[in-house]
Design a protein around this motif. Structure first.
Motif, PDB file in Angstrom:
ATOM      1  N   ARG A   1     -48.406   0.314 -22.258  1.00 40.58           N
ATOM      2  CA  ARG A   1     -47.903   0.808 -20.918  1.00 40.58           C
ATOM      3  C   ARG A   1     -47.615  -0.318 -19.796  1.00 40.58           C
ATOM      4  NH1 ARG A   1     -51.692   4.919 -21.934  1.00 40.58           N
ATOM      5  NH2 ARG A   1     -52.963   4.137 -20.265  1.00 40.58           N
ATOM      6  N   ARG A   2     -48.668  -1.325 -20.052  1.00 38.80           N
ATOM      7  CA  ARG A   2     -48.615  -2.474 -19.043  1.00 38.80           C
ATOM      8  C   ARG A   2     -47.349  -3.393 -19.289  1.00 38.80           C
ATOM      9  NH1 ARG A   2     -52.691  -4.827 -15.795  1.00 38.80           N
ATOM     10  NH2 ARG A   2     -54.157  -3.537 -16.930  1.00 38.80           N
ATOM     11  N   LEU A   3     -47.171  -3.501 -20.625  1.00 32.62           N
ATOM     12  CA  LEU A   3     -45.953  -4.138 -20.957  1.00 32.62           C
ATOM     13  C   LEU A   3     -44.519  -3.471 -20.808  1.00 32.62           C
ATOM     14  CD1 LEU A   3     -45.301  -6.786 -22.176  1.00 32.62           C
ATOM     15  CD2 LEU A   3     -45.334  -5.815 -24.530  1.00 32.62           C
ATOM     16  N   GLY A   4     -44.695  -2.074 -20.742  1.00 30.38           N
ATOM     17  CA  GLY A   4     -43.472  -1.289 -20.679  1.00 30.38           C
ATOM     18  C   GLY A   4     -43.209  -1.259 -19.281  1.00 30.38           C
ATOM     19  N   LEU A   5     -44.162  -1.489 -18.310  1.00 24.58           N
ATOM     20  CA  LEU A   5     -44.007  -1.448 -16.854  1.00 24.58           C
ATOM     21  C   LEU A   5     -43.394  -2.689 -16.301  1.00 24.58           C
ATOM     22  CD1 LEU A   5     -44.591  -0.202 -14.074  1.00 24.58           C
ATOM     23  CD2 LEU A   5     -46.826  -1.138 -13.937  1.00 24.58           C
ATOM     24  N   ILE A   6     -43.695  -3.766 -17.033  1.00 25.24           N
ATOM     25  CA  ILE A   6     -43.275  -5.221 -16.723  1.00 25.24           C
ATOM     26  C   ILE A   6     -41.673  -5.036 -17.006  1.00 25.24           C
ATOM     27  CG2 ILE A   6     -43.221  -7.585 -17.063  1.00 25.24           C
ATOM     28  CD1 ILE A   6     -46.235  -7.266 -17.677  1.00 25.24           C
ATOM     29  N   HIS A   7     -41.284  -4.696 -18.457  1.00 28.40           N
ATOM     30  CA  HIS A   7     -39.923  -4.645 -18.636  1.00 28.40           C
ATOM     31  C   HIS A   7     -39.130  -3.659 -17.896  1.00 28.40           C
ATOM     32  CE1 HIS A   7     -40.123  -7.388 -22.213  1.00 28.40           C
ATOM     33  NE2 HIS A   7     -41.228  -6.558 -22.627  1.00 28.40           N
ATOM     34  N   ALA A   8     -39.702  -2.693 -17.297  1.00 33.03           N
ATOM     35  CA  ALA A   8     -38.876  -1.710 -16.426  1.00 33.03           C
ATOM     36  C   ALA A   8     -38.779  -2.413 -15.097  1.00 33.03           C
ATOM     37  CB  ALA A   8     -39.808  -0.356 -16.383  1.00 33.03           C
ATOM     38  N   SER A   9     -39.720  -3.298 -14.804  1.00 38.35           N
ATOM     39  CA  SER A   9     -39.532  -3.904 -13.429  1.00 38.35           C
ATOM     40  C   SER A   9     -38.334  -4.948 -13.499  1.00 38.35           C
ATOM     41  CB  SER A   9     -40.906  -4.431 -12.999  1.00 38.35           C
ATOM     42  OG  SER A   9     -41.802  -3.464 -12.840  1.00 38.35           O
ATOM     43  N   LYS A  10     -38.257  -5.365 -14.662  1.00 33.67           N
ATOM     44  CA  LYS A  10     -37.187  -6.490 -15.152  1.00 33.67           C
ATOM     45  C   LYS A  10     -35.604  -5.773 -15.356  1.00 33.67           C
ATOM     46  CE  LYS A  10     -38.058 -10.293 -16.961  1.00 33.67           C
ATOM     47  NZ  LYS A  10     -38.359 -11.205 -18.145  1.00 33.67           N
ATOM     48  N   LYS A  11     -35.772  -4.390 -15.352  1.00 33.55           N
ATOM     49  CA  LYS A  11     -34.582  -3.608 -15.780  1.00 33.55           C
ATOM     50  C   LYS A  11     -34.549  -3.904 -17.150  1.00 33.55           C
ATOM     51  CE  LYS A  11     -32.585  -3.727 -11.134  1.00 33.55           C
ATOM     52  NZ  LYS A  11     -33.640  -3.383 -10.468  1.00 33.55           N
ATOM     53  N   GLU A  12     -35.425  -4.295 -18.064  1.00 38.14           N
ATOM     54  CA  GLU A  12     -34.961  -4.259 -19.528  1.00 38.14           C
ATOM     55  C   GLU A  12     -35.496  -2.675 -20.089  1.00 38.14           C
ATOM     56  OE1 GLU A  12     -37.328  -7.641 -20.640  1.00 38.14           O
ATOM     57  OE2 GLU A  12     -35.684  -9.141 -19.747  1.00 38.14           O
ATOM     58  N   TYR A  13     -34.847  -1.733 -19.858  1.00 40.88           N
ATOM     59  CA  TYR A  13     -35.255  -0.567 -20.020  1.00 40.88           C
ATOM     60  C   TYR A  13     -35.589  -0.324 -21.455  1.00 40.88           C
ATOM     61  CZ  TYR A  13     -33.718  -0.311 -15.080  1.00 40.88           C
ATOM     62  OH  TYR A  13     -33.738  -0.136 -13.909  1.00 40.88           O
ATOM     63  N   GLN A  14     -34.753  -0.875 -22.510  1.00 42.63           N
ATOM     64  CA  GLN A  14     -34.966  -0.381 -23.788  1.00 42.63           C
ATOM     65  C   GLN A  14     -36.203  -0.897 -24.309  1.00 42.63           C
ATOM     66  OE1 GLN A  14     -32.978   1.621 -25.790  1.00 42.63           O
ATOM     67  NE2 GLN A  14     -34.690   1.261 -27.127  1.00 42.63           N
ATOM     68  N   LYS A  15     -36.334  -2.199 -23.741  1.00 37.84           N
ATOM     69  CA  LYS A  15     -37.802  -2.657 -24.329  1.00 37.84           C
ATOM     70  C   LYS A  15     -38.953  -1.938 -23.641  1.00 37.84           C
ATOM     71  CE  LYS A  15     -36.296  -7.333 -24.925  1.00 37.84           C
ATOM     72  NZ  LYS A  15     -36.737  -8.822 -24.855  1.00 37.84           N
ATOM     73  N   ALA A  16     -38.833  -1.365 -22.305  1.00 36.69           N
ATOM     74  CA  ALA A  16     -39.690  -0.601 -21.794  1.00 36.69           C
ATOM     75  C   ALA A  16     -39.925   0.784 -22.319  1.00 36.69           C
ATOM     76  CB  ALA A  16     -39.143  -0.267 -20.182  1.00 36.69           C
ATOM     77  N   ILE A  17     -38.752   1.310 -22.926  1.00 43.69           N
ATOM     78  CA  ILE A  17     -38.996   2.605 -23.564  1.00 43.69           C
ATOM     79  C   ILE A  17     -39.650   2.479 -24.879  1.00 43.69           C
ATOM     80  CG2 ILE A  17     -37.650   4.287 -25.007  1.00 43.69           C
ATOM     81  CD1 ILE A  17     -35.428   3.857 -22.649  1.00 43.69           C
ATOM     82  N   ASP A  18     -39.424   1.417 -25.533  1.00 41.42           N
ATOM     83  CA  ASP A  18     -39.949   1.065 -27.093  1.00 41.42           C
ATOM     84  C   ASP A  18     -41.526   0.909 -26.596  1.00 41.42           C
ATOM     85  OD1 ASP A  18     -37.644   1.050 -28.123  1.00 41.42           O
ATOM     86  OD2 ASP A  18     -37.146  -1.146 -28.176  1.00 41.42           O
ATOM     87  N   ASN A  19     -41.888   0.155 -25.759  1.00 40.72           N
ATOM     88  CA  ASN A  19     -43.248   0.020 -25.343  1.00 40.72           C
ATOM     89  C   ASN A  19     -44.214   1.300 -25.212  1.00 40.72           C
ATOM     90  OD1 ASN A  19     -44.246  -2.926 -25.693  1.00 40.72           O
ATOM     91  ND2 ASN A  19     -42.385  -3.086 -24.649  1.00 40.72           N
TER      92      ASN A  19
END
Length: 506
Positions: free
Chosen positions: A177-195
């Motif tokens: 979840r922490r890794l997903g939050l970081i990707h979402a903050s960087k607007k890397e939504y697909q990686k955020a969704i995967d995590n």
């Protein structure tokens, strides 16, 4: 388990249960309950004065729970308490990480940056801290970099932490979840969704495992309930059996008590009969003693007259040898009869319980020399008197009169039955056994083996034609027993007779 440990006040059990429940609630992210058990652990450590080595860590874990519950003031108070118990650099590293998380939470970012820099230097300088607890610093650093908007640094820190967790064998859902939050903050939504999906799947998997485990536990509880019912039935039957056994035991005890009561009353009755018989016996013994004393007195008076007149006749008979012989016979018979009366009277007194006092201090060597001097004139020609002392000088507490009576009789007996050889009076002490031993040894005719016990009986005479009353040895043994000693005949000595007398040393 916790309730049972608390009810029994088992300190180790309570500590283990609090620790386990804290970890369970922490892993389930129920931080309010986790904070409760963290505080219990701390209170218990302080109350029972337990080992405070890890007390700083417990305060820091409590601080983290308060932060997760959005209670920063309580979190800071826990950090301040932890500072009092820091004892090494490992705990100092935990303290810096907890302080960093606090400043990030309250958004005091300048102080957070300073603490991060200090913590990084400490972790880099301490190899053990870096090897074992680097994830603590990385997680706190991720939170800091997310707050200041440096997402790339946050991602680098989280990736490094991810790798360490992977090496340890398990990555918790919160890491994804922490890794997903970081990707979402960087607007890397697909990686955020995967995590996030990975985190949800991992949580569901863990939940399924937990549900299966719970189902198994409930099935076990149901089986246990069934067993409990069966156990209750067995307990009930066992109680009935025990009740029946108690009834039988009570009946048996009643029989035993009744038997003892019967025996007790029978014993009391027998004691009364025995006491009455004893009183009769004592009365008869007193009457016998009184009779003997009276008769002795009555016999002695005419005997003394006979002895006196026989001596008078002997003095006036002049040169008439026949008359002198007859008067001597009368005198000897009278003296013998007087001796018999005296011995019978003394036996009666001793039998009636008259005690013999042994509190006179005497020197035993002096007594022995006196005995030999007084009796050697009665020795036959050719008989040598021998005196063998055990040592130069020994003082004992005894009754010298009674002792003289016994030893003199033994010496006179030896003189009567010893024609040649020697008569030996010897004595020695045994300090270990605290005994004084006196022996009278002669080279006379001796006593046959089968008669050696018989000679100590009253009126016992081996030669019925010899003079004497047959009471001397019986009286001597009774006197020695009254004085706490003994008088025996040495059966191993074959050169004549050896009488052995023993007395306790006082």
């Amino acid at each position: 388990m916790q309730k049972e440990a608390e009810s029994r006040e088992e300190i180790d059990g309570m500590q283990n249960c609090y620790q386990a429940l804290f970890r369970i609630y922490q892993s389930k992210e129920l931080y309010k309950q986790a904070a409760l058990y963290a505080q219990k652990l701390i209170d218990m450590t302080l109350k029972y004065n337990m080992n405070q080595y890890n007390l700083a860590n417990k305060y820091l874990e409590l601080s983290n729970c308060h932060l997760q519950n959005n209670a920063p003031q309580k979190a800071w108070e826990a950090i301040e308490e932890a500072k009092k118990y820091i004892i090494n650099e490992m705990q100092q590293g935990y303290l810096l990480c907890a302080t960093l998380r606090y400043y990030v939470h309250v958004e005091d970012l300048p102080k957070a940056g300073t603490v991060l820099e200090e913590a990084t230097q400490l972790y880099n300088s301490n190899t053990e801290l870096k090897a074992k607890r680097l994830t603590h610093l990385l997680e706190a650093a991720v939170d800091y970099y997310m707050k200041i908007g440096e997402y790339d640094k946050a991602l680098a820190m989280q990736t490094q932490s991810f790798g360490i967790l992977k090496q340890n064998g398990f990555i918790p859902p919160i890491a994804y979840r922490r890794l997903g939050l970081i990707h979402a903050s960087k607007k890397e939504y697909q990686k955020a969704i995967d995590n996030y999906e990975h985190a949800f799947l991992l949580s569901d998997s863990l939940g399924s495992i937990q549900e299966d485990r719970s189902a198994g536990e409930f099935a076990t509880i149901l089986g246990m309930e069934q067993l409990n019912q069966e156990n209750k039935e067995l307990i009930r039957k066992n109680q009935e059996i025990q009740l029946e056994n108690r009834r039988r035991l009570i009946i048996l005890l009643c029989i035993i008590v009744a038997s003892f009561a019967f025996m007790f009353f029978r014993e009391v009755r027998l004691n009364k009969i025995l006491r009455r018989a004893k009183d009769v016996e004592q009365s008869a013994s007193r009457m016998k003693t009184e009779f003997i004393q009276n008769m002795s007195h009555e016999i002695r008076t005419p005997l003394n007259s006979i002895v006196g007149f026989s001596q008078l006749l002997g003095s006036i008979s002049g040169k008439d040898e026949e008359a002198k012989e007859y008067t001597d016979i009368i005198e000897q018979g009278s003296n013998h009869l007087l001796q018999l009366v005296d011995n019978v009277l003394e036996l009666a007194n001793l039998d009636s319980g008259t005690p013999i006092l042994t509190d006179t201090k005497v020197e035993i060597g002096k007594l022995c020399r006196q005995w030999m001097e007084e009796t050697k004139n009665s020795f036959k020609p050719g008989v040598e008197p021998v005196y063998e002392p055990g040592q130069e000088e020994v003082y004992v507490h005894t009754n010298p009169g009674r002792l003289t009576q016994v030893i003199s009789h033994l010496l006179h007996n030896s003189a009567r039955f010893t024609e040649k050889g020697s008569i030996t009076l010897a004595w020695h002490t045994n300090p270990k056994q605290k005994l004084l031993t006196i022996s009278v040894t002669d080279t006379g005719i001796g006593i046959p083996q089968d008669k050696q016990d018989f000679v100590f009986e009253r009126f016992a005479k081996i030669d019925t034609f010899s003079t004497g009353t047959g009471l001397g040895l019986a009286l001597g043994r009774l006197i020695m027993e009254k004085m706490g000693g003994s008088l025996t005949l040495d059966g191993k000595y074959t050169g004549g007779c050896r009488f052995v007398l023993t007395l306790p040393l006082k």
